[in-house]
Design an enzyme around this catalytic site. Sequence first.
Site, PDB file in Angstrom:
ATOM      1  N   HIS A 124     -16.580 -21.783   7.631  1.00 39.84           N
ATOM      2  CA  HIS A 124     -16.079 -20.409   9.267  1.00 39.84           C
ATOM      3  C   HIS A 124     -17.002 -20.128   9.587  1.00 39.84           C
ATOM      4  CE1 HIS A 124     -11.193 -20.767   8.637  1.00 39.84           C
ATOM      5  NE2 HIS A 124     -11.792 -22.356   9.333  1.00 39.84           N
ATOM      6  N   CYS A 135     -29.343 -20.437  24.491  1.00 44.31           N
ATOM      7  CA  CYS A 135     -30.638 -20.571  24.127  1.00 44.31           C
ATOM      8  C   CYS A 135     -29.854 -21.746  22.047  1.00 44.31           C
ATOM      9  CB  CYS A 135     -31.825 -20.397  23.758  1.00 44.31           C
ATOM     10  SG  CYS A 135     -32.463 -18.939  22.831  1.00 44.31           S
ATOM     11  N   CYS A 153     -30.592 -12.287  21.459  1.00 43.95           N
ATOM     12  CA  CYS A 153     -31.362 -13.583  21.616  1.00 43.95           C
ATOM     13  C   CYS A 153     -33.203 -12.468  21.329  1.00 43.95           C
ATOM     14  CB  CYS A 153     -31.675 -13.774  22.566  1.00 43.95           C
ATOM     15  SG  CYS A 153     -32.219 -15.668  21.877  1.00 43.95           S
ATOM     16  N   THR A 194      -6.140 -18.044  -0.139  1.00 40.96           N
ATOM     17  CA  THR A 194      -5.613 -18.753   0.900  1.00 40.96           C
ATOM     18  C   THR A 194      -4.461 -18.954   1.307  1.00 40.96           C
ATOM     19  OG1 THR A 194      -6.942 -20.074   2.591  1.00 40.96           O
ATOM     20  CG2 THR A 194      -6.051 -21.198   0.802  1.00 40.96           C
ATOM     21  N   SER A 195      -4.340 -18.321   2.647  1.00 34.59           N
ATOM     22  CA  SER A 195      -2.895 -18.458   3.297  1.00 34.59           C
ATOM     23  C   SER A 195      -2.207 -20.282   3.385  1.00 34.59           C
ATOM     24  CB  SER A 195      -2.541 -17.834   4.493  1.00 34.59           C
ATOM     25  OG  SER A 195      -3.218 -17.637   5.365  1.00 34.59           O
ATOM     26  N   PRO A 220      -1.003 -14.773  -4.987  1.00 35.29           N
ATOM     27  CA  PRO A 220      -0.294 -13.657  -5.340  1.00 35.29           C
ATOM     28  C   PRO A 220       1.714 -14.809  -4.554  1.00 35.29           C
ATOM     29  CG  PRO A 220      -1.854 -11.784  -5.133  1.00 35.29           C
ATOM     30  CD  PRO A 220      -2.257 -13.619  -4.840  1.00 35.29           C
TER      31      PRO A 220
HETATM   32  P1  OAD Z   1      -5.161 -15.328   4.946  1.00 33.91           P
HETATM   33  O1  OAD Z   1      -5.068 -13.912   4.610  1.00 33.91           O
HETATM   34  O2  OAD Z   1      -4.991 -16.122   5.856  1.00 33.91           O
HETATM   35  O3  OAD Z   1      -4.257 -15.692   3.823  1.00 33.91           O
HETATM   36  C1  OAD Z   1      -5.376 -14.680   2.906  1.00 33.91           C
HETATM   37  C2  OAD Z   1      -4.824 -15.469   1.227  1.00 33.91           C
HETATM   38  O4  OAD Z   1      -4.740 -14.362   0.471  1.00 33.91           O
HETATM   39  C3  OAD Z   1      -2.646 -14.732   1.097  1.00 33.91           C
HETATM   40  O5  OAD Z   1      -2.000 -15.928   1.062  1.00 33.91           O
HETATM   41  C4  OAD Z   1      -2.477 -13.954   0.200  1.00 33.91           C
HETATM   42  O6  OAD Z   1      -1.656 -14.011  -0.155  1.00 33.91           O
HETATM   43  C5  OAD Z   1      -3.410 -14.123  -0.730  1.00 33.91           C
HETATM   44  N1  OAD Z   1      -4.855 -13.653  -1.514  1.00 33.91           N
HETATM   45  C6  OAD Z   1      -4.073 -11.675  -1.289  1.00 33.91           C
HETATM   46  N2  OAD Z   1      -4.707 -11.074  -2.257  1.00 33.91           N
HETATM   47  C7  OAD Z   1      -5.522 -11.532  -3.200  1.00 33.91           C
HETATM   48  C8  OAD Z   1      -5.662 -11.748  -4.732  1.00 33.91           C
HETATM   49  N3  OAD Z   1      -6.267 -10.971  -4.412  1.00 33.91           N
HETATM   50  N4  OAD Z   1      -6.430 -13.170  -5.283  1.00 33.91           N
HETATM   51  C9  OAD Z   1      -5.965 -14.277  -4.769  1.00 33.91           C
HETATM   52  N5  OAD Z   1      -5.284 -14.131  -3.227  1.00 33.91           N
HETATM   53  C10 OAD Z   1      -5.020 -13.350  -2.631  1.00 33.91           C
HETATM   54  O7  OAD Z   1      -6.475 -15.692   4.619  1.00 33.91           O
HETATM   55  P2  OAD Z   1      -7.763 -17.018   4.778  1.00 33.91           P
HETATM   56  O8  OAD Z   1      -6.750 -17.998   4.380  1.00 33.91           O
HETATM   57  O9  OAD Z   1      -8.747 -17.025   4.446  1.00 33.91           O
HETATM   58  O10 OAD Z   1     -10.263 -17.278  10.665  1.00 33.91           O
HETATM   59  O11 OAD Z   1      -7.211 -17.380   6.494  1.00 33.91           O
HETATM   60  C11 OAD Z   1      -7.998 -18.637   6.831  1.00 33.91           C
HETATM   61  C12 OAD Z   1      -8.705 -18.221   8.409  1.00 33.91           C
HETATM   62  O12 OAD Z   1      -7.718 -17.202   9.409  1.00 33.91           O
HETATM   63  C13 OAD Z   1      -9.553 -16.774   8.465  1.00 33.91           C
HETATM   64  O13 OAD Z   1     -10.931 -17.623   8.394  1.00 33.91           O
HETATM   65  C14 OAD Z   1      -9.583 -16.092   9.913  1.00 33.91           C
HETATM   66  C15 OAD Z   1      -8.050 -16.351   9.883  1.00 33.91           C
HETATM   67  O14 OAD Z   1      -7.600 -15.785  10.996  1.00 33.91           O
HETATM   68  C16 OAD Z   1     -11.295 -16.620  11.864  1.00 33.91           C
HETATM   69  O15 OAD Z   1     -11.045 -15.553  11.766  1.00 33.91           O
HETATM   70  C17 OAD Z   1     -11.434 -18.154  12.411  1.00 33.91           C
END
Ligand code: OAD
Length: 247
Positions: A124, A135, A153, A194-195, A220
């Site tokens: 990302h 540009c 820029c 990651t969610s 978690p």
């Molecule tokens: P999310 O915020 O959607 O999910 C974070 C995940 O991390 C959740 O499932 C939590 O349960 C978990 N979590 C929280 N604390 C944690 C810990 N200490 N250890 C392990 N897991 C933990 O984040 P992403 O999946 O990264 O995109 O979201 C994907 C994309 O959606 C991001 O890159 C961003 C967002 O909108 C853009 O900004 C384009």
Amino acid sequence: MEIPEMDASLQSRLQNLFNGATRVTVLTGAGISAESGIPTFRGPEGLWNDYKPEDLATPEAFARDPELVWRWYDWRRGLVAKARPNAAHTALAALERRTAVSVITQNVDGLHTQAGNRELIELHGNIWKVRCTACAVISANTEVPLRAIPPRCARCQRVVRPHIVWFGEAVDPYDYQRSVEMTRSADLFLAIGTSGLVHPAAGLARVAKTAGVTVVEINPDETPQSPLADLVIRDRASHVFEGLNFA
Ligand code: OAD
């Protein structure tokens, strides 16, 4: 949120999987950086509870109000600037020193690089890079706070945007193709923090499963990829890695 102490047998199963693996691919999301002080997007304290992605993280939002978008990124850059890699980031870097490890991250915070991982895809983008809207030159910008909003820029003086993939935009097809190849060619795939809701990254656990790769989830909370996992560890990422040894 109360999370039960991790079962020692889960930890030793994970250590054994790492010890037996010759090629490890790791997909990370905002959760791995949560314990470094960077808020996640979803969940009880997630950014998307207080802010709307369509106001801040789409090309339309930027066209409408580049100053608003940049003020939000300036605030987030301030948080990221103070953050340091936690035990999960540093363990993945230690692992890369002894095993073939590829990290595919959705995070834009640069903490995997700071920790020392070199085989890395920032799917990302990166919060410290900007891209010219005229540009298209990509350059580094590490000012905190930004001296001018919106920043411009250095080459053509037009407004730059964060070099980040927003909603409605495609990830770099080359990066995605490499991510799929790294996932398929691994013998161990981990989805950490990651969610599993944002594609195409969210599809990688299934790519791994279909290719016969062992899948581990560290989170978690339950996610859509949990049913695919051979091993699920419901714990915070840094806590899990603090107990492992990659010396
Ligand atoms: P999310 O915020 O959607 O999910 C974070 C995940 O991390 C959740 O499932 C939590 O349960 C978990 N979590 C929280 N604390 C944690 C810990 N200490 N250890 C392990 N897991 C933990 O984040 P992403 O999946 O990264 O995109 O979201 C994907 C994309 O959606 C991001 O890159 C961003 C967002 O909108 C853009 O900004 C384009």
